[in-house]
Scaffold this motif. Sequence first.
Motif, mmCIF file in Angstrom:
data_model
loop_
_atom_site.group_PDB
_atom_site.id
_atom_site.type_symbol
_atom_site.label_atom_id
_atom_site.label_comp_id
_atom_site.label_asym_id
_atom_site.label_seq_id
_atom_site.Cartn_x
_atom_site.Cartn_y
_atom_site.Cartn_z
ATOM 1 N N ARG A 1 8.846 -19.741 -23.521
ATOM 2 C CA ARG A 1 8.100 -18.484 -23.492
ATOM 3 C C ARG A 1 8.618 -17.518 -24.542
ATOM 4 O O ARG A 1 7.849 -16.908 -25.287
ATOM 5 C CB ARG A 1 8.212 -17.839 -22.101
ATOM 6 C CG ARG A 1 7.409 -16.558 -21.928
ATOM 7 C CD ARG A 1 7.830 -15.824 -20.664
ATOM 8 N NE ARG A 1 9.207 -15.334 -20.767
ATOM 9 C CZ ARG A 1 9.881 -14.796 -19.753
ATOM 10 N NH1 ARG A 1 9.316 -14.709 -18.564
ATOM 11 N NH2 ARG A 1 11.119 -14.378 -19.925
ATOM 12 N N ASP A 2 9.953 -17.380 -24.610
ATOM 13 C CA ASP A 2 10.578 -16.411 -25.508
ATOM 14 C C ASP A 2 11.370 -17.115 -26.593
ATOM 15 O O ASP A 2 12.019 -18.146 -26.345
ATOM 16 C CB ASP A 2 11.550 -15.501 -24.736
ATOM 17 C CG ASP A 2 10.888 -14.790 -23.563
ATOM 18 O OD1 ASP A 2 9.668 -14.601 -23.604
ATOM 19 O OD2 ASP A 2 11.614 -14.448 -22.605
ATOM 20 N N LEU A 3 11.335 -16.559 -27.783
ATOM 21 C CA LEU A 3 12.177 -17.020 -28.880
ATOM 22 C C LEU A 3 12.990 -15.843 -29.391
ATOM 23 O O LEU A 3 12.443 -14.786 -29.704
ATOM 24 C CB LEU A 3 11.341 -17.623 -30.009
ATOM 25 C CG LEU A 3 12.102 -18.157 -31.223
ATOM 26 C CD1 LEU A 3 11.402 -19.388 -31.819
ATOM 27 C CD2 LEU A 3 12.269 -17.098 -32.313
ATOM 28 N N HIS A 4 14.314 -16.027 -29.436
ATOM 29 C CA HIS A 4 15.220 -15.006 -29.953
ATOM 30 C C HIS A 4 16.000 -15.587 -31.126
ATOM 31 O O HIS A 4 16.245 -16.792 -31.189
ATOM 32 C CB HIS A 4 16.221 -14.553 -28.885
ATOM 33 C CG HIS A 4 15.618 -14.256 -27.551
ATOM 34 N ND1 HIS A 4 15.502 -15.215 -26.568
ATOM 35 C CD2 HIS A 4 15.095 -13.116 -27.037
ATOM 36 C CE1 HIS A 4 14.931 -14.680 -25.493
ATOM 37 N NE2 HIS A 4 14.677 -13.405 -25.751
ATOM 38 N N LEU A 5 16.417 -14.714 -32.023
ATOM 39 C CA LEU A 5 17.229 -15.142 -33.157
ATOM 40 C C LEU A 5 18.297 -14.083 -33.394
ATOM 41 O O LEU A 5 17.987 -12.888 -33.491
ATOM 42 C CB LEU A 5 16.354 -15.312 -34.406
ATOM 43 C CG LEU A 5 17.014 -15.818 -35.683
ATOM 44 C CD1 LEU A 5 17.735 -17.136 -35.451
ATOM 45 C CD2 LEU A 5 15.960 -15.983 -36.791
ATOM 46 N N VAL A 6 19.547 -14.523 -33.437
ATOM 47 C CA VAL A 6 20.649 -13.613 -33.746
ATOM 48 C C VAL A 6 20.677 -13.413 -35.256
ATOM 49 O O VAL A 6 20.847 -14.370 -36.016
ATOM 50 C CB VAL A 6 21.992 -14.176 -33.249
ATOM 51 C CG1 VAL A 6 23.125 -13.215 -33.610
ATOM 52 C CG2 VAL A 6 21.952 -14.401 -31.742
ATOM 53 N N LEU A 7 20.473 -12.160 -35.669
ATOM 54 C CA LEU A 7 20.341 -11.822 -37.081
ATOM 55 C C LEU A 7 21.250 -10.660 -37.445
ATOM 56 O O LEU A 7 21.697 -9.910 -36.573
ATOM 57 C CB LEU A 7 18.889 -11.428 -37.407
ATOM 58 C CG LEU A 7 17.806 -12.497 -37.245
ATOM 59 C CD1 LEU A 7 16.426 -11.851 -37.255
ATOM 60 C CD2 LEU A 7 17.924 -13.537 -38.348
ATOM 61 N N ALA B 1 14.052 -11.793 -16.900
ATOM 62 C CA ALA B 1 14.509 -13.119 -16.478
ATOM 63 C C ALA B 1 13.749 -14.208 -17.205
ATOM 64 O O ALA B 1 12.580 -14.058 -17.568
ATOM 65 C CB ALA B 1 14.337 -13.274 -14.972
ATOM 66 N N THR B 2 14.427 -15.334 -17.406
ATOM 67 C CA THR B 2 13.809 -16.461 -18.095
ATOM 68 C C THR B 2 12.847 -17.205 -17.186
ATOM 69 O O THR B 2 12.940 -17.121 -15.957
ATOM 70 C CB THR B 2 14.892 -17.433 -18.592
ATOM 71 O OG1 THR B 2 14.271 -18.480 -19.330
ATOM 72 C CG2 THR B 2 15.654 -18.046 -17.423
ATOM 73 N N ASP B 3 11.912 -17.920 -17.798
ATOM 74 C CA ASP B 3 11.028 -18.826 -17.077
ATOM 75 C C ASP B 3 11.543 -20.243 -17.345
ATOM 76 O O ASP B 3 11.189 -20.868 -18.344
ATOM 77 C CB ASP B 3 9.592 -18.664 -17.569
ATOM 78 C CG ASP B 3 8.616 -19.583 -16.830
ATOM 79 O OD1 ASP B 3 9.063 -20.341 -15.946
ATOM 80 O OD2 ASP B 3 7.419 -19.557 -17.165
ATOM 81 N N LEU B 4 12.421 -20.738 -16.450
ATOM 82 C CA LEU B 4 13.084 -22.011 -16.690
ATOM 83 C C LEU B 4 12.105 -23.167 -16.826
ATOM 84 O O LEU B 4 12.353 -24.122 -17.560
ATOM 85 C CB LEU B 4 14.076 -22.303 -15.565
ATOM 86 C CG LEU B 4 15.323 -21.410 -15.518
ATOM 87 C CD1 LEU B 4 16.162 -21.747 -14.295
ATOM 88 C CD2 LEU B 4 16.146 -21.571 -16.785
ATOM 89 N N SER B 5 10.983 -23.100 -16.126
ATOM 90 C CA SER B 5 10.018 -24.193 -16.192
ATOM 91 C C SER B 5 9.387 -24.317 -17.567
ATOM 92 O O SER B 5 8.851 -25.370 -17.921
ATOM 93 C CB SER B 5 8.919 -23.981 -15.142
ATOM 94 O OG SER B 5 8.169 -22.799 -15.435
#
Length: 586
Positions: free
Chosen positions: A507-513, A433-437
């Motif tokens: 917190r998280d970084l994603h990249l569609v590659l 789950a994401t950390d929205l804050s």
Amino acid sequence: MILFLLAYLGGVLTIVSPCILPVLPFVFARADRPFMRSGLPMLVGMALTFAVVATLAAVAGGWAVAANQYGRFAAIALLAVFGITLLFPEISDRLSRPLVALGGRLSQSADQGSGQGASVLPSLLLGVATGLLWAPCAGPVLGLILTGAALQGANVQTTLLLAAYAAGAATSLALALLVGGRVFAAMKRSLGVGAWVRRGLGAAVLAAVVAIAMGLDTGFLTQVSLASTSSLEQNLLDRFHSANAQRPSPVAMTGKPAVPGQAEPLPIEGQLPPLDGAVQWLNSPPLSAQGLRGKVVLVDFWTYSCINCIRAIPYVRAWAEKYRDQGLVVIGVHAPEFAFEKNIDNVKKAVTDLKLTYPVAVDNDYAIWRAFDNMYWPAHYFIDAKGNIRHHHFGEGEYEESERVIQQLLAEAGRAVPSTGLVAVKASGAEAATDLSAVGSPETYIGYERAENFVSPGDVVRDASHRYEPGQPQLNQWSLSGEWTRGSEHASLDQAGGGIVYRFRARDLHLVLGPGADDKPVRFRVTIDGRAPGADHGADTDADGQGTITGQRLYQLIRQQGPIGERTFEIRFLDPGAQAFAFTFG
């Protein structure tokens, strides 16, 4: 109706955007003519032509874009002749070619007739030519319209929304033209410089033609324009979404948990539409609305590179397993966002990797998407045993409320609900789950069609190899470095050593590659603030920041363990061929 108003207001805002500059000379070149017979027909022609051409480009594919190029060439030639006749009226009579003669008539017809007798046709033709050349900046409002057009397919609403956007721009230009016409008339009367003003407008028309022919209207001006209007447009969209969100969900209206036997009745929102049109079904033969009568159904719209969908899937998967024996049928409808997500093998691999055992409809043509009139990833629709849609939820979250809706619909169908409470999901990796804050960065697209906040210096070159220099991104800005080809959906690296820099807060970084056309793996290395990520590496990188692109999907590159602040992320590719689509954050 609200969406049409938003489209209109988005068009109105283009008047304060630098990307409107190339068409201003075409509009003001006839400011001294009567507005009803000159300015208005031109703006109408411009708005209608833009709406038709933009609709075709959004829904008809590459052939429409290619065909429009011929129209652009003709429009550039016509407007160049128009500029020449304004700049050099004394030589216009010597030009005898048909195209030149037409251009001459465009500039002279109003003078040759009285104010009442002059034909509106020349102005209308100028408007059509301007509409073929106008390339407004794809800010949040226009981006929403074009994305909806691609997903919903060809329909009247697409054209009407684009027409509303163009009408908004035409309204702003009309007001400016009325003011400009009065100024022009006053200068002619008091200063006697009408001829010189007209020559100046002719020079401006020729300059605009050159700028458009060189692609400056879709390069530097677009980047400046996005920076100047995106915040205004985004505020409009936020208010629109807030207004929609004010309609409480059926569960929220009770003010208490919707447990069977205690909850308020869920309203009927519609009927389960036909499930026809999927190009293939996975894990199941094709299902039908009629065949599902007697079952409680959860329809989950998702796509496998969508981080919001990935984070919701653990709950959908858990519900499918827990309530299968009680009569719940979960159907995943895979509706692609990017072209590579239409590849059946890619979808099959994603279904396997995500451990989905319930039926999945591959909705490449958005047939089921349109049947539900859906607009979101993820989107959950809850259907009772009689085939009525009783609840829906868009986006992540509210998982407890959604599960209680499932329990309530099962109880209504006379099925025994397990007494074990709610599912306990412990997701890891990208599914966590994401950390929205902590999230202060938005989804960001790399392809030029929906790109924002790109800060590499110089022009953006479309669909051709170009060397980009790294910029100095501020928060939520990004830049390319190295030799890249930017397409509408993604950027492809042409030479090894190129990279992408993004200044983010999350917190998280994603990249569609994805790898290149040859499917060869592409090695890469990521850094945060110039250093290896260490313990902050993601599921698809190691502590040194090393990773490999092996397929077209979402890659989790960063998951920070400590305090969250602004950080500078960089990915550098050690091999050519990498394709980058979009950043997402969590």
